[in-house]
Design an enzyme around this catalytic site. Structure first.
Site, PDB file in Angstrom:
ATOM      1  CG  ASP A 177    -110.033  37.604 -44.901  1.00 32.36           C
ATOM      2  OD1 ASP A 177    -109.688  36.813 -43.891  1.00 32.36           O
ATOM      3  OD2 ASP A 177    -111.061  38.271 -44.704  1.00 32.36           O
ATOM      4  CB  ALA A 178    -104.770  38.033 -49.378  1.00 34.94           C
TER       5      ALA A 178
ATOM      6  CE1 TYR B 281    -108.316  28.974 -43.880  1.00 31.59           C
ATOM      7  CE2 TYR B 281    -109.573  29.563 -45.787  1.00 31.59           C
ATOM      8  CZ  TYR B 281    -109.095  28.912 -44.817  1.00 31.59           C
ATOM      9  OH  TYR B 281    -109.846  27.606 -44.494  1.00 31.59           O
ATOM     10  CG  ASP B 282    -109.547  33.837 -49.624  1.00 35.83           C
ATOM     11  OD1 ASP B 282    -109.745  32.981 -48.799  1.00 35.83           O
ATOM     12  OD2 ASP B 282    -109.670  35.047 -49.840  1.00 35.83           O
TER      13      ASP B 282
ATOM     14  CE  LYS C  23     -71.343  32.281 -40.367  1.00 37.40           C
ATOM     15  NZ  LYS C  23     -72.198  32.167 -39.572  1.00 37.40           N
TER      16      LYS C  23
ATOM     17  NE  ARG D  54     -75.180  22.524 -41.095  1.00 38.84           N
ATOM     18  CZ  ARG D  54     -74.541  21.966 -40.303  1.00 38.84           C
ATOM     19  NH1 ARG D  54     -74.845  22.078 -38.991  1.00 38.84           N
ATOM     20  NH2 ARG D  54     -73.575  21.536 -40.319  1.00 38.84           N
TER      21      ARG D  54
ATOM     22  CE  LYS E  25     -68.404  33.583 -36.072  1.00 41.78           C
ATOM     23  NZ  LYS E  25     -70.044  33.509 -36.094  1.00 41.78           N
TER      24      LYS E  25
HETATM   25  S1  IVH Z   1     -73.065  29.979 -47.345  1.00 46.31           S
HETATM   26  C1  IVH Z   1     -71.635  25.412 -47.592  1.00 46.31           C
HETATM   27  N1  IVH Z   1     -73.733  32.413 -47.181  1.00 46.31           N
HETATM   28  O1  IVH Z   1     -73.875  30.542 -41.805  1.00 46.31           O
HETATM   29  C2  IVH Z   1     -72.245  26.532 -46.702  1.00 46.31           C
HETATM   30  N2  IVH Z   1     -74.188  30.837 -45.137  1.00 46.31           N
HETATM   31  O2  IVH Z   1     -71.844  28.790 -40.441  1.00 46.31           O
HETATM   32  C3  IVH Z   1     -72.774  27.420 -47.450  1.00 46.31           C
HETATM   33  N3  IVH Z   1     -75.284  31.712 -43.377  1.00 46.31           N
HETATM   34  O3  IVH Z   1     -75.238  27.355 -41.970  1.00 46.31           O
HETATM   35  C4  IVH Z   1     -73.230  28.677 -46.562  1.00 46.31           C
HETATM   36  N4  IVH Z   1     -75.435  33.890 -44.216  1.00 46.31           N
HETATM   37  O4  IVH Z   1     -76.790  29.093 -42.221  1.00 46.31           O
HETATM   38  C5  IVH Z   1     -73.693  31.181 -46.582  1.00 46.31           C
HETATM   39  N5  IVH Z   1     -74.404  34.716 -46.866  1.00 46.31           N
HETATM   40  C6  IVH Z   1     -74.285  33.465 -46.353  1.00 46.31           C
HETATM   41  C7  IVH Z   1     -74.729  33.253 -45.080  1.00 46.31           C
HETATM   42  C8  IVH Z   1     -74.617  31.845 -44.307  1.00 46.31           C
HETATM   43  C9  IVH Z   1     -75.702  32.970 -43.200  1.00 46.31           C
HETATM   44  C10 IVH Z   1     -75.252  30.759 -42.478  1.00 46.31           C
HETATM   45  C11 IVH Z   1     -75.728  29.545 -42.848  1.00 46.31           C
HETATM   46  C12 IVH Z   1     -74.769  28.314 -42.559  1.00 46.31           C
HETATM   47  C13 IVH Z   1     -73.955  29.247 -41.508  1.00 46.31           C
HETATM   48  C14 IVH Z   1     -72.449  28.636 -41.577  1.00 46.31           C
END
Ligand code: IVH
Length: 410
Positions: A51-52, A54-55, A124, A145, A317
């Site tokens: 409700d909160a 929605y309000d 990441k 994106r 990675k």
């Molecule tokens: S910086 C100009 N920081 O990773 C690019 N991206 O492969 C700026 N992502 O599309 C990205 N954690 O959706 C950045 N701490 C982080 C991130 C991050 C996840 C994703 C983001 C991007 C993708 C790049």
């Protein structure tokens, strides 16, 4: 006579101040969410949101209509949302990150960018990029994106998800941010429990669920999934700070969650990566690497970008290096609806600081596709740093002593 006509003219002008496009967008989004919440409540006897919540949304919408009365006429209730109308061209290309897989490549990046700088180290997050635009504290647009040039307007879904406030009380006039929408692991588990109870197959990947969720038009379901947002970039605001660290602090102060970020000199970058790596399994979300960014925004601008990625940041990675162990048995676990899920039990192995000894095999098709036998040497990873997953067998280690996996006992 002229004076009376003139006063009338002014009065009409005053009551018909045209709504700026951003306000129109916001009104449309609020209306979509409220319309579905009303329909659920009045016609289906169920609640889409608290409700909160929605309000708060209703109050904002009513205020917009009070400020811009013509919006009510422009957005008739029941107007269909046209798929093509949801495509939006981004102000600037939404870039990706260059990826590296070794410390040596990280060293090369530090050298190319300057070395004598501070670098921000961040997880990441493995979700999907969402761009949010706030004007005067109100969320007026949320975009995916897409292909980097054209995204999809997902404002109603983002509002319904509750992953960010629809109104910020402490925000600058303009606040455009980019961040990651993610499905927290506890929400992932409860979603799969819910699915199992209604006899549906479990979903495998929190990232795909997060992106799929924001494309749904069932706002009840979106709200139930409890998505989360973490900002990792400030795109535009009234006055940009000089560092990424200060930019994230500004976003946080405005009321949005931001990604964990630590600024270190180049000599400490590898240690900071190692530290994040060690803590990876404790995060409540999936990560697929570590991001290293130049902290100084003037240097970032000077370094510029290729058509694909900025030269001031990289993604280190993780290699999901599999660990080998032996399959001991396959148990069948029965959900409340009677559906059977195969679960592999194997000799305990240590992966990234945790001992693992079982992994779901999802379903019979998945199990069969792997050609598993009891006694096989198998490759196990912790997917996304957390979830144990069998990625395959080691056929070269077969001895001929392996035995078929028995069918589940009825
Ligand atoms: S910086 C100009 N920081 O990773 C690019 N991206 O492969 C700026 N992502 O599309 C990205 N954690 O959706 C950045 N701490 C982080 C991130 C991050 C996840 C994703 C983001 C991007 C993708 C790049």
């Amino acid at each position: 006579m002229f004076r009376r006509w003139f006063l009338c003219f002014i009065a009409v002008q005053l009551t018909c101040v045209a709504a700026p496009p951003a306000v129109e967008q916001q009104a449309r989004a609020l209306q979509t969410v409220l319309r579905q919440a009303d329909d659920a409540y009045y016609n289906q006897n169920r609640s889409v949101m608290s409700d909160a919540a929605y309000d708060a949304l209703r109050k904002q919408y009513d205020q917009l209509l009070a400020d811009y009365p013509e919006l009510a006429a422009a957005n008739p209730v029941g107007a269909p949302v046209d798929g093509s109308a949801r495509r939006v061209t981004h102000d600037a290309s939404v870039l990706s990150l260059d990826k590296v897989y070794s410390d040596k490549e990280v060293g090369r990046f530090l050298q190319q960018t300057g070395t004598n700088l501070l670098y921000c180290i961040e997880p990441k997050i493995d979700g999907l990029t969402v761009i949010l635009r706030y004007r005067n504290g109100q969320l007026v647009q949320a975009l995916t994106r897409g292909d980097g040039k054209i995204g999809v307007d997902i404002t109603p879904a983002v509002l319904a998800s509750g992953m960010v406030p629809s109104a910020l009380t402490n925000a600058p006039t303009q606040l455009d941010v980019r961040g990651e929408a993610l499905l927290p692991l506890p929400a992932f588990e409860s979603l799969n429990r819910r699915r199992a109870e209604s006899g549906q197959a479990p979903l495998k990947n929190p990232r795909n669920i997060a992106s799929g969720t924001l494309m749904l038009t069932d706002y009840t379901e979106i709200a139930r999934r409890r998505l989360e947002f973490q900002c990792f970039e400030l795109l535009a605001t009234d006055s940009l700070p000089s560092t990424h660290t200060a930019a994230l602090a500004l976003v946080k102060k405005a009321g949005l969650s931001v990604v964990e970020s630590v600024a270190v000199p180049s000599t400490d970058v590898l240690a900071a990566i190692e530290d994040l790596n060690r803590r990876r399994a404790t995060f409540h979300f999936i990560t697929d690497g570590i991001v290293i960014k130049v902290d100084d925004l003037a240097v970032r601008d000077r370094l510029g970008a290729t058509a694909h990625h900025p030269r001031s940041a990289i993604a280190r990675k993780y290699e999901e290096t599999p660990v080998q162990t032996r399959l001991l048995s396959v148990d069948w676990s029965r959900g409340t609806t009677g559906k059977l899920t195969p679960v592999a039990r194997f000799e305990p192995v240590e992966i990234q600081g945790a001992t693992v000894q079982s992994a779901t095999l999802h379903n019979l098709d998945h199990l069969r596709s792997m050609d598993l036998k009891i006694g096989d040497w198998i490759n196990v990873i912790r997917s996304g740093g957390t979830v144990p997953e069998i990625t395959g067998i080691c056929p070269e280690r077969r001895t001929g002593q392996e035995t078929a996996i028995p069918d589940p006992a009825e």
